[in-house]
Design a protein around this motif. Structure first.
Motif, PDB file in Angstrom:
ATOM      1  N   SER A   1       0.825  -1.211   0.000  1.00 20.26           N
ATOM      2  CA  SER A   1       0.000   0.000   0.000  1.00 20.26           C
ATOM      3  C   SER A   1       0.857   1.258   0.000  1.00 20.26           C
ATOM      4  CB  SER A   1      -0.921   0.010   1.216  1.00 20.26           C
ATOM      5  OG  SER A   1      -1.755  -1.120   1.210  1.00 20.26           O
ATOM      6  N   LEU A   2       1.863   1.292   0.833  1.00 22.14           N
ATOM      7  CA  LEU A   2       2.723   2.469   0.905  1.00 22.14           C
ATOM      8  C   LEU A   2       3.554   2.628  -0.371  1.00 22.14           C
ATOM      9  CD1 LEU A   2       3.751   2.160   4.642  1.00 22.14           C
ATOM     10  CD2 LEU A   2       2.261   3.888   3.638  1.00 22.14           C
ATOM     11  N   LEU A   3       4.008   1.513  -0.935  1.00 20.91           N
ATOM     12  CA  LEU A   3       4.714   1.584  -2.217  1.00 20.91           C
ATOM     13  C   LEU A   3       3.793   2.165  -3.296  1.00 20.91           C
ATOM     14  CD1 LEU A   3       6.624  -1.833  -2.216  1.00 20.91           C
ATOM     15  CD2 LEU A   3       7.662   0.446  -2.235  1.00 20.91           C
ATOM     16  N   LEU A   4       2.547   1.717  -3.315  1.00 22.82           N
ATOM     17  CA  LEU A   4       1.591   2.230  -4.296  1.00 22.82           C
ATOM     18  C   LEU A   4       1.346   3.727  -4.115  1.00 22.82           C
ATOM     19  CD1 LEU A   4      -1.062  -0.607  -4.578  1.00 22.82           C
ATOM     20  CD2 LEU A   4       0.475   0.217  -6.372  1.00 22.82           C
ATOM     21  N   MET A   5       1.265   4.184  -2.882  1.00 27.41           N
ATOM     22  CA  MET A   5       1.068   5.617  -2.642  1.00 27.41           C
ATOM     23  C   MET A   5       2.220   6.422  -3.228  1.00 27.41           C
ATOM     24  SD  MET A   5      -0.518   6.083   1.122  1.00 27.41           S
ATOM     25  CE  MET A   5      -0.841   4.481   1.842  1.00 27.41           C
ATOM     26  N   HIS A   6       3.445   5.961  -3.008  1.00 26.51           N
ATOM     27  CA  HIS A   6       4.610   6.652  -3.556  1.00 26.51           C
ATOM     28  C   HIS A   6       4.560   6.662  -5.082  1.00 26.51           C
ATOM     29  CE1 HIS A   6       7.498   7.023  -0.023  1.00 26.51           C
ATOM     30  NE2 HIS A   6       6.418   6.469   0.500  1.00 26.51           N
ATOM     31  N   LEU A   7       4.245   5.516  -5.662  1.00 29.47           N
ATOM     32  CA  LEU A   7       4.217   5.408  -7.119  1.00 29.47           C
ATOM     33  C   LEU A   7       3.107   6.249  -7.739  1.00 29.47           C
ATOM     34  CD1 LEU A   7       5.020   1.603  -7.500  1.00 29.47           C
ATOM     35  CD2 LEU A   7       6.531   3.544  -8.030  1.00 29.47           C
ATOM     36  N   VAL A   8       1.948   6.276  -7.112  1.00 25.10           N
ATOM     37  CA  VAL A   8       0.837   7.089  -7.623  1.00 25.10           C
ATOM     38  C   VAL A   8       1.221   8.565  -7.587  1.00 25.10           C
ATOM     39  CG1 VAL A   8      -1.490   7.907  -7.058  1.00 25.10           C
ATOM     40  CG2 VAL A   8      -1.025   5.460  -7.161  1.00 25.10           C
ATOM     41  N   ALA A   9       1.763   9.013  -6.475  1.00 25.82           N
ATOM     42  CA  ALA A   9       2.155  10.421  -6.373  1.00 25.82           C
ATOM     43  C   ALA A   9       3.208  10.767  -7.427  1.00 25.82           C
ATOM     44  CB  ALA A   9       2.672  10.734  -4.969  1.00 25.82           C
ATOM     45  N   GLY A  10       4.199   9.912  -7.571  1.00 21.70           N
ATOM     46  CA  GLY A  10       5.240  10.154  -8.576  1.00 21.70           C
ATOM     47  C   GLY A  10       4.705  10.107  -9.999  1.00 21.70           C
ATOM     48  N   ALA A  11       3.776   9.197 -10.253  1.00 22.45           N
ATOM     49  CA  ALA A  11       3.216   9.053 -11.598  1.00 22.45           C
ATOM     50  C   ALA A  11       2.382  10.259 -12.000  1.00 22.45           C
ATOM     51  CB  ALA A  11       2.371   7.783 -11.683  1.00 22.45           C
ATOM     52  N   VAL A  12       1.894  11.008 -11.039  1.00 17.54           N
ATOM     53  CA  VAL A  12       1.128  12.220 -11.346  1.00 17.54           C
ATOM     54  C   VAL A  12       2.066  13.426 -11.408  1.00 17.54           C
ATOM     55  CG1 VAL A  12      -0.675  13.789 -10.527  1.00 17.54           C
ATOM     56  CG2 VAL A  12      -0.997  11.310 -10.335  1.00 17.54           C
ATOM     57  N   ILE A  13       2.880  13.599 -10.391  1.00 13.78           N
ATOM     58  CA  ILE A  13       3.699  14.807 -10.288  1.00 13.78           C
ATOM     59  C   ILE A  13       4.804  14.869 -11.337  1.00 13.78           C
ATOM     60  CG2 ILE A  13       5.405  15.979  -8.824  1.00 13.78           C
ATOM     61  CD1 ILE A  13       3.587  15.321  -6.433  1.00 13.78           C
ATOM     62  N   ILE A  14       5.535  13.793 -11.527  1.00 16.36           N
ATOM     63  CA  ILE A  14       6.705  13.859 -12.412  1.00 16.36           C
ATOM     64  C   ILE A  14       6.337  14.253 -13.843  1.00 16.36           C
ATOM     65  CG2 ILE A  14       8.609  12.533 -13.439  1.00 16.36           C
ATOM     66  CD1 ILE A  14       8.841  11.098 -10.678  1.00 16.36           C
ATOM     67  N   PRO A  15       5.413  13.578 -14.502  1.00 21.03           N
ATOM     68  CA  PRO A  15       5.133  13.984 -15.891  1.00 21.03           C
ATOM     69  C   PRO A  15       4.464  15.352 -16.014  1.00 21.03           C
ATOM     70  CG  PRO A  15       3.720  12.144 -15.262  1.00 21.03           C
ATOM     71  CD  PRO A  15       4.697  12.368 -14.143  1.00 21.03           C
ATOM     72  N   LEU A  16       3.583  15.694 -15.064  1.00 20.10           N
ATOM     73  CA  LEU A  16       2.908  16.990 -15.160  1.00 20.10           C
ATOM     74  C   LEU A  16       3.862  18.144 -14.883  1.00 20.10           C
ATOM     75  CD1 LEU A  16      -0.614  16.236 -13.663  1.00 20.10           C
ATOM     76  CD2 LEU A  16       0.021  16.602 -16.048  1.00 20.10           C
ATOM     77  N   PHE A  17       4.728  17.991 -13.918  1.00 15.06           N
ATOM     78  CA  PHE A  17       5.708  19.043 -13.663  1.00 15.06           C
ATOM     79  C   PHE A  17       6.648  19.168 -14.870  1.00 15.06           C
ATOM     80  CE2 PHE A  17       6.253  19.988  -8.872  1.00 15.06           C
ATOM     81  CZ  PHE A  17       4.880  20.046  -8.692  1.00 15.06           C
ATOM     82  N   ALA A  18       7.117  18.043 -15.399  1.00 17.24           N
ATOM     83  CA  ALA A  18       8.028  18.086 -16.542  1.00 17.24           C
ATOM     84  C   ALA A  18       7.363  18.766 -17.731  1.00 17.24           C
ATOM     85  CB  ALA A  18       8.471  16.673 -16.906  1.00 17.24           C
ATOM     86  N   ARG A  19       6.100  18.467 -17.960  1.00 13.81           N
ATOM     87  CA  ARG A  19       5.360  19.068 -19.072  1.00 13.81           C
ATOM     88  C   ARG A  19       5.153  20.570 -18.873  1.00 13.81           C
ATOM     89  NH1 ARG A  19       0.299  16.047 -19.540  1.00 13.81           N
ATOM     90  NH2 ARG A  19       1.744  14.346 -19.884  1.00 13.81           N
ATOM     91  N   SER A  20       5.190  21.012 -17.628  1.00 13.85           N
ATOM     92  CA  SER A  20       4.889  22.425 -17.328  1.00 13.85           C
ATOM     93  C   SER A  20       6.108  23.329 -17.397  1.00 13.85           C
ATOM     94  CB  SER A  20       4.280  22.530 -15.933  1.00 13.85           C
ATOM     95  OG  SER A  20       5.279  22.365 -14.931  1.00 13.85           O
ATOM     96  N   THR A  21       7.271  22.772 -17.707  1.00 12.26           N
ATOM     97  CA  THR A  21       8.474  23.600 -17.678  1.00 12.26           C
ATOM     98  C   THR A  21       8.413  24.714 -18.721  1.00 12.26           C
ATOM     99  OG1 THR A  21       9.651  22.076 -19.133  1.00 12.26           O
ATOM    100  CG2 THR A  21      10.013  21.815 -16.769  1.00 12.26           C
ATOM    101  N   THR A  22       9.012  25.819 -18.352  1.00 20.50           N
ATOM    102  CA  THR A  22       9.051  26.964 -19.255  1.00 20.50           C
ATOM    103  C   THR A  22      10.466  27.163 -19.755  1.00 20.50           C
ATOM    104  OG1 THR A  22       9.380  28.434 -17.367  1.00 20.50           O
ATOM    105  CG2 THR A  22       7.120  28.127 -18.122  1.00 20.50           C
ATOM    106  N   PRO A  23      10.604  27.542 -21.010  1.00 27.99           N
ATOM    107  CA  PRO A  23      11.956  27.746 -21.538  1.00 27.99           C
ATOM    108  C   PRO A  23      12.648  28.927 -20.853  1.00 27.99           C
ATOM    109  CG  PRO A  23      10.297  28.265 -23.205  1.00 27.99           C
ATOM    110  CD  PRO A  23       9.576  27.794 -21.976  1.00 27.99           C
ATOM    111  N   ARG A  24      13.928  28.834 -20.764  1.00 31.28           N
ATOM    112  CA  ARG A  24      14.730  29.884 -20.108  1.00 31.28           C
ATOM    113  C   ARG A  24      14.884  31.069 -21.016  1.00 31.28           C
ATOM    114  NH1 ARG A  24      20.927  29.552 -18.605  1.00 31.28           N
ATOM    115  NH2 ARG A  24      21.054  31.478 -17.466  1.00 31.28           N
TER     116      ARG A  24
END
Length: 127
Positions: A104-127
């Motif tokens: 259960s705790l492993l799944l919580m970590h994976l779910v959070a990472g699976a949402v945050i990592i791609p969405l944050f990466a997609r939101s990056t702005t060029p320098r």
């Protein structure tokens, strides 16, 4: 298109909701989720889940904002760092008491990472 800040805020909310859903299902299926803390154990509460996901998301957001100001490769650097931290965070649930709690705790970590990592990466702005 949403602003980077809106996307990141929604990512944190989505990751938190996902982790809460896993916690609720796990709590119903296996009962309390306990982790070893030295010689005793501690129950992982829903409040702890919420605070942990929000805190991790905000730290990730801060790092990404710094990288966006410092380098043109913010997305790549941030994604690598985020994946490394996600993998390292998976060591924490190994201290859980019982297989159900560990999964259960492993799944919580994976779910959070699976949402945050791609969405944050997609939101990056060029320098």
């Amino acid at each position: 298109m949403k602003s980077p800040a809106a996307t990141r805020a929604l990512a944190i909310v989505g990751a938190t909701v996902g982790a809460i859903l896993v916690w609720v299902i796990a709590h119903q299926a296996v009962g309390d989720l306990n982790v070893k803390t030295g010689d005793s154990s501690q129950t992982v509460s829903i409040v702890a889940v919420i605070l942990t996901v929000v805190f991790a998301g905000l730290i990730g957001w801060g790092l990404l904002a710094i990288l966006e100001r410092a380098t043109g490769k913010a997305r790549t650097i941030w994604t690598v760092v985020a994946v490394v931290f996600l993998v390292l965070s998976l060591l924490g649930p190994l201290g859980a008491v019982g297989t159900g709690a560990k999964v259960s705790l492993l799944l919580m970590h994976l779910v959070a990472g699976a949402v945050i990592i791609p969405l944050f990466a997609r939101s990056t702005t060029p320098r």
